[in-house]
Design an enzyme around this catalytic site. Structure first.
Site, short mmCIF file in Angstrom:
data_model
loop_
_atom_site.label_atom_id
_atom_site.label_comp_id
_atom_site.label_asym_id
_atom_site.label_seq_id
_atom_site.Cartn_x
_atom_site.Cartn_y
_atom_site.Cartn_z
N THR A 94 -15.00 58.41 -11.54
CA THR A 94 -13.84 58.40 -10.65
C THR A 94 -13.21 59.78 -10.51
OG1 THR A 94 -11.58 57.58 -10.42
CG2 THR A 94 -12.46 57.57 -12.63
N SER A 133 -4.63 55.96 -16.81
CA SER A 133 -4.61 54.54 -17.21
C SER A 133 -5.71 54.36 -18.24
CB SER A 133 -4.90 53.63 -16.00
OG SER A 133 -6.27 53.73 -15.63
N TYR A 166 -8.14 52.35 -17.96
CA TYR A 166 -9.39 52.38 -17.19
C TYR A 166 -9.88 53.82 -17.01
CZ TYR A 166 -12.03 53.12 -12.93
OH TYR A 166 -12.94 53.60 -12.03
N HIS A 167 -8.98 54.70 -16.55
CA HIS A 167 -9.39 56.09 -16.32
C HIS A 167 -9.79 56.77 -17.64
CE1 HIS A 167 -7.26 55.44 -12.43
NE2 HIS A 167 -8.21 56.22 -11.98
N LYS A 173 -13.38 56.22 -18.27
CA LYS A 173 -14.24 57.08 -17.43
C LYS A 173 -14.28 58.50 -18.00
CE LYS A 173 -15.40 54.06 -14.35
NZ LYS A 173 -16.75 53.69 -13.96
N ARG A 192 -4.62 46.40 0.61
CA ARG A 192 -3.34 45.72 0.47
C ARG A 192 -2.48 45.94 1.71
NH1 ARG A 192 -1.38 43.93 -3.99
NH2 ARG A 192 0.59 45.07 -4.10
N ARG A 245 3.64 51.91 -11.84
CA ARG A 245 2.74 52.80 -12.59
C ARG A 245 3.48 54.03 -13.09
NH1 ARG A 245 -2.93 52.60 -9.20
NH2 ARG A 245 -2.64 50.51 -8.38
P1 NAD Z 1 -16.41 45.44 -9.36
O1 NAD Z 1 -15.55 44.90 -10.45
O2 NAD Z 1 -16.38 44.77 -8.04
O3 NAD Z 1 -17.94 45.46 -9.85
C1 NAD Z 1 -18.32 45.71 -11.18
C2 NAD Z 1 -19.44 44.74 -11.53
O4 NAD Z 1 -19.86 44.97 -12.88
C3 NAD Z 1 -18.95 43.28 -11.46
O5 NAD Z 1 -19.83 42.51 -10.67
C4 NAD Z 1 -18.94 42.82 -12.92
O6 NAD Z 1 -19.23 41.44 -13.06
C5 NAD Z 1 -20.01 43.73 -13.54
N1 NAD Z 1 -19.80 43.97 -14.98
C6 NAD Z 1 -18.69 44.44 -15.60
N2 NAD Z 1 -18.88 44.49 -16.92
C7 NAD Z 1 -20.15 44.07 -17.15
C8 NAD Z 1 -20.93 43.89 -18.34
N3 NAD Z 1 -20.42 44.11 -19.55
N4 NAD Z 1 -22.21 43.46 -18.21
C9 NAD Z 1 -22.74 43.20 -16.98
N5 NAD Z 1 -22.05 43.33 -15.83
C10 NAD Z 1 -20.77 43.77 -15.93
O7 NAD Z 1 -16.07 46.99 -9.22
P2 NAD Z 1 -16.47 48.00 -8.05
O8 NAD Z 1 -15.29 48.23 -7.22
O9 NAD Z 1 -17.76 47.60 -7.45
O10 NAD Z 1 -16.71 49.32 -8.91
C11 NAD Z 1 -18.01 49.62 -9.42
C12 NAD Z 1 -17.96 50.94 -10.18
O11 NAD Z 1 -17.54 51.97 -9.29
C13 NAD Z 1 -16.96 50.91 -11.33
O12 NAD Z 1 -17.52 51.55 -12.46
C14 NAD Z 1 -15.78 51.68 -10.80
O13 NAD Z 1 -15.13 52.34 -11.85
C15 NAD Z 1 -16.43 52.65 -9.84
N6 NAD Z 1 -15.49 53.04 -8.76
C16 NAD Z 1 -14.97 52.09 -7.91
C17 NAD Z 1 -14.07 52.48 -6.92
C18 NAD Z 1 -13.42 51.49 -5.98
O14 NAD Z 1 -12.54 51.88 -5.19
N7 NAD Z 1 -13.82 50.22 -5.99
C19 NAD Z 1 -13.72 53.83 -6.80
C20 NAD Z 1 -14.26 54.77 -7.67
C21 NAD Z 1 -15.15 54.36 -8.65
N1 USQ Z 2 -0.32 51.98 -4.32
C1 USQ Z 2 0.78 51.72 -3.53
N2 USQ Z 2 0.98 50.44 -3.10
C2 USQ Z 2 0.12 49.43 -3.41
C3 USQ Z 2 -1.01 49.71 -4.20
C4 USQ Z 2 -1.20 51.01 -4.65
O1 USQ Z 2 1.59 52.61 -3.21
O2 USQ Z 2 0.37 48.29 -2.99
C5 USQ Z 2 -0.55 53.38 -4.79
C6 USQ Z 2 -0.72 53.48 -6.30
O3 USQ Z 2 0.51 53.57 -6.99
C7 USQ Z 2 -1.58 54.76 -6.40
C8 USQ Z 2 -2.42 54.73 -5.13
O4 USQ Z 2 -1.76 53.82 -4.23
O5 USQ Z 2 -0.76 55.88 -6.35
C9 USQ Z 2 -3.84 54.27 -5.33
O6 USQ Z 2 -3.87 53.01 -5.99
P1 USQ Z 2 -5.14 52.04 -5.84
O7 USQ Z 2 -4.81 50.75 -6.52
O8 USQ Z 2 -5.55 51.98 -4.42
O9 USQ Z 2 -6.29 52.82 -6.59
P2 USQ Z 2 -6.51 53.19 -8.14
O10 USQ Z 2 -5.65 52.41 -9.05
O11 USQ Z 2 -6.41 54.66 -8.22
O12 USQ Z 2 -8.00 52.70 -8.43
C10 USQ Z 2 -9.02 52.65 -7.45
C11 USQ Z 2 -10.16 51.80 -8.01
C12 USQ Z 2 -10.76 52.51 -9.25
C13 USQ Z 2 -11.17 53.91 -8.85
C14 USQ Z 2 -9.99 54.68 -8.28
C15 USQ Z 2 -10.38 56.03 -7.76
O13 USQ Z 2 -9.68 50.50 -8.38
O14 USQ Z 2 -11.88 51.77 -9.70
O15 USQ Z 2 -11.67 54.62 -9.96
O16 USQ Z 2 -9.48 53.94 -7.14
S1 USQ Z 2 -9.16 57.22 -8.16
O17 USQ Z 2 -7.93 56.83 -7.46
O18 USQ Z 2 -9.66 58.47 -7.70
O19 USQ Z 2 -8.92 57.21 -9.57
#
Ligand code: NAD
Ligand code: USQ
Length: 404
Positions: A147, A189, A191-192, A195, A251, A332
């Site tokens: 990320t 967070s 989560y971060h 990563k 959202r 947050r």
């Molecule tokens: P998602 O939750 O939709 O998909 C993740 C998948 O992994 C799910 O299907 C879940 O069941 C599976 N999974 C989780 N833990 C597991 C385990 N222990 N064993 C087997 N399967 C497992 O998430 P996403 O949005 O598709 O994100 C995928 C990846 O991309 C993540 O690592 C996330 O951090 C990264 N990413 C996502 C975004 C975003 O905006 N969605 C942005 C940046 C990075």
């Molecule tokens: N935000 C609002 N209103 C909302 C929801 C979110 O203002 O209703 C704001 C949040 O406070 C934040 C920004 O929008 O400042 C982004 O939030 P987000 O929920 O869209 O994204 P984030 O939590 O950052 O996470 C998402 C994915 C994560 C990925 C990340 C990329 O869920 O898996 O790693 O985006 S990054 O933002 O570069 O970390």
């Protein structure tokens, strides 16, 4: 046919369209996923705006429209190292794409159980993947989804580089040391934080075991459908909008569709990186075609199309739809305002011409939010997870000119 690829987390939002895209490109694709994302939805009482078919129905639909098979293994990679290793031993894929982590920052901050689960799940899936590759002497290319959030969101007066920083450390008597280090992480967070830890695992295994690793630092993914997911209703991708898993654009689009004021956190001065889901799949295909050599340090590419400020996005959607904007207390802990310039030169050099929000957002709104508007549950919208105690999420403060 140009190789076989194992997709970890291939039932998820990014993994599913990527699996289909790679299958359509001629890769032999198999998925490992424990379906934990679906179970978390059940526990939260949430569900995707789009109706998601079972994994068996999804795979059957892909077979019916393309004649191509995608194998599926329902394994928890974090908890069951033995079964996961057996699949790798059997398949010996040329590449592994690793999406299998708990990806919501708010969910990772929800409480003790969710913090523990996120650390445990994410660290173990990454480590078990690396461990199995070494255990089996598997010369596969590992592509991981990281990320852009690992860089942190304080304003720095420079273009953020791709993963590494050239530094000069001053010593006494005018001497200095030059080095290239991992860009210092600043996770916002739990989560971060996982990563950020992943990066150290990659650094260690690339150096110690000569594993070939590409880490993609991806921005917030928006959009739902890809050319492949459009081919059959059972192939539709997920669209999350609830307070934990819904990302900001999804959202805002859902809120606008039902006349719910757009929930801008704080002043909306947060600047973030964005990329469309179609480009996620394209970038992964490009990364697979350009693997690092054994012995190289992990290759880190920033995977983003553009950066945008949250309040500018809200204003753009308000203009498109006539929605109102509400400036609510931020649940947050994050900088209220930040500038963000981030290089995406590596993917540009490989030919990526990304989709931009202004071009495509309207299509997305009509196609997905319009089609499934009746499935929207307004009770899922409020953000429930707090970074620290004492916050009051969802309270309208009407800062920065909010009209609510
Ligand atoms: P998602 O939750 O939709 O998909 C993740 C998948 O992994 C799910 O299907 C879940 O069941 C599976 N999974 C989780 N833990 C597991 C385990 N222990 N064993 C087997 N399967 C497992 O998430 P996403 O949005 O598709 O994100 C995928 C990846 O991309 C993540 O690592 C996330 O951090 C990264 N990413 C996502 C975004 C975003 O905006 N969605 C942005 C940046 C990075
Ligand atoms: N935000 C609002 N209103 C909302 C929801 C979110 O203002 O209703 C704001 C949040 O406070 C934040 C920004 O929008 O400042 C982004 O939030 P987000 O929920 O869209 O994204 P984030 O939590 O950052 O996470 C998402 C994915 C994560 C990925 C990340 C990329 O869920 O898996 O790693 O985006 S990054 O933002 O570069 O970390």
């Amino acid at each position: 046919m140009n190789g076989s690829v194992l997709i970890l987390g291939g039932d998820g939002f990014c993994g599913w369209p990527t699996a289909l895209h790679l299958s359509s490109q001629g890769y032999e694709v198999a998925i490992v996923d424990n379906l934990s994302r679906r179970r978390i939805d059940d526990r939260l009482g949430a569900s995707s705006l789009t109706p998601i078919a079972s994994i068996q129905e999804r795979l059957a639909a892909w077979r019916s429209v393309t004649g191509k098979e995608i194998a599926f293994y329902g394994i928890d990679i974090a908890a069951d190292y033995g079964r996961f290793r057996d699949v790798l031993a059997d398949q010996r894929p040329g590449a592994i794409v690793h999406f299998a982590e708990q990806r919501s920052a708010p969910y990772s901050m929800k409480g003790t159980d969710e913090k523990n689960y996120t650390i445990d799940n994410n660290v173990r899936t990454t480590h078990h993947t690396l461990l199995a590759m070494v255990d089996l002497a598997l010369d596969a290319h590992l592509v991981h989804l990281g990320t852009t959030g690992v860089y942190g969101y304080s304003t720095v007066d420079m273009m953020i580089t791709e993963g590494y920083l050239d530094v000069v450390i001053p010593l006494d008597e005018g001497r200095s040391i030059r080095d290239t280090i991992l860009y210092p992480t600043q996770p916002g967070s739990i989560y971060h934080l996982t990563k950020s830890l992943d990066q150290l695992f990659f650094q260690f295994y690339a150096q110690n075991d000569r594993l070939r690793i590409t880490d993609l630092h991806q921005g917030i993914v928006w959009g739902t459908q890809t050319p492949e997911t459009r081919r059959h209703p059972a192939l539709v991708n997920r669209f999350d909008y609830d307070g934990d898993y819904g990302t900001v654009l999804n959202r805002f689009l859902v809120e606008a569709a039902i006349g719910y004021p757009l929930t801008v956190h704080g002043s909306g001065g947060q600047t973030r990186a964005f990329i469309n889901i179609q480009d996620t799949a394209r970038c992964i295909a490009l990364a697979l075609q350009n693997p690092p050599a054994a012995g190289e340090k992990p290759r880190i590419f920033n995977q983003l199309a553009e950066t945008k400020r949250v309040r500018d996005l809200a204003e753009m959607i308000a203009r498109m739809t006539g929605a109102e904007i509400a400036y609510v207390d931020n649940p947050r802990k994050e900088a209220a305002e930040n500038e963000l310039a981030m290089s995406n030169q590596s993917f540009r050099d490989l030919g990526l011409a990304p989709i931009l929000l202004e071009e495509y957002l309207f299509t997305e709104t009509i196609e997905i939010v319009g089609a499934y508007k009746d499935r929207i549950d307004p009770e899922l919208i409020p953000a429930q997870s707090l970074w620290t105690t004492g916050h009051r999420p969802g309270v309208v403060t009407n800062r920065a000119g909010g009209r609510s």
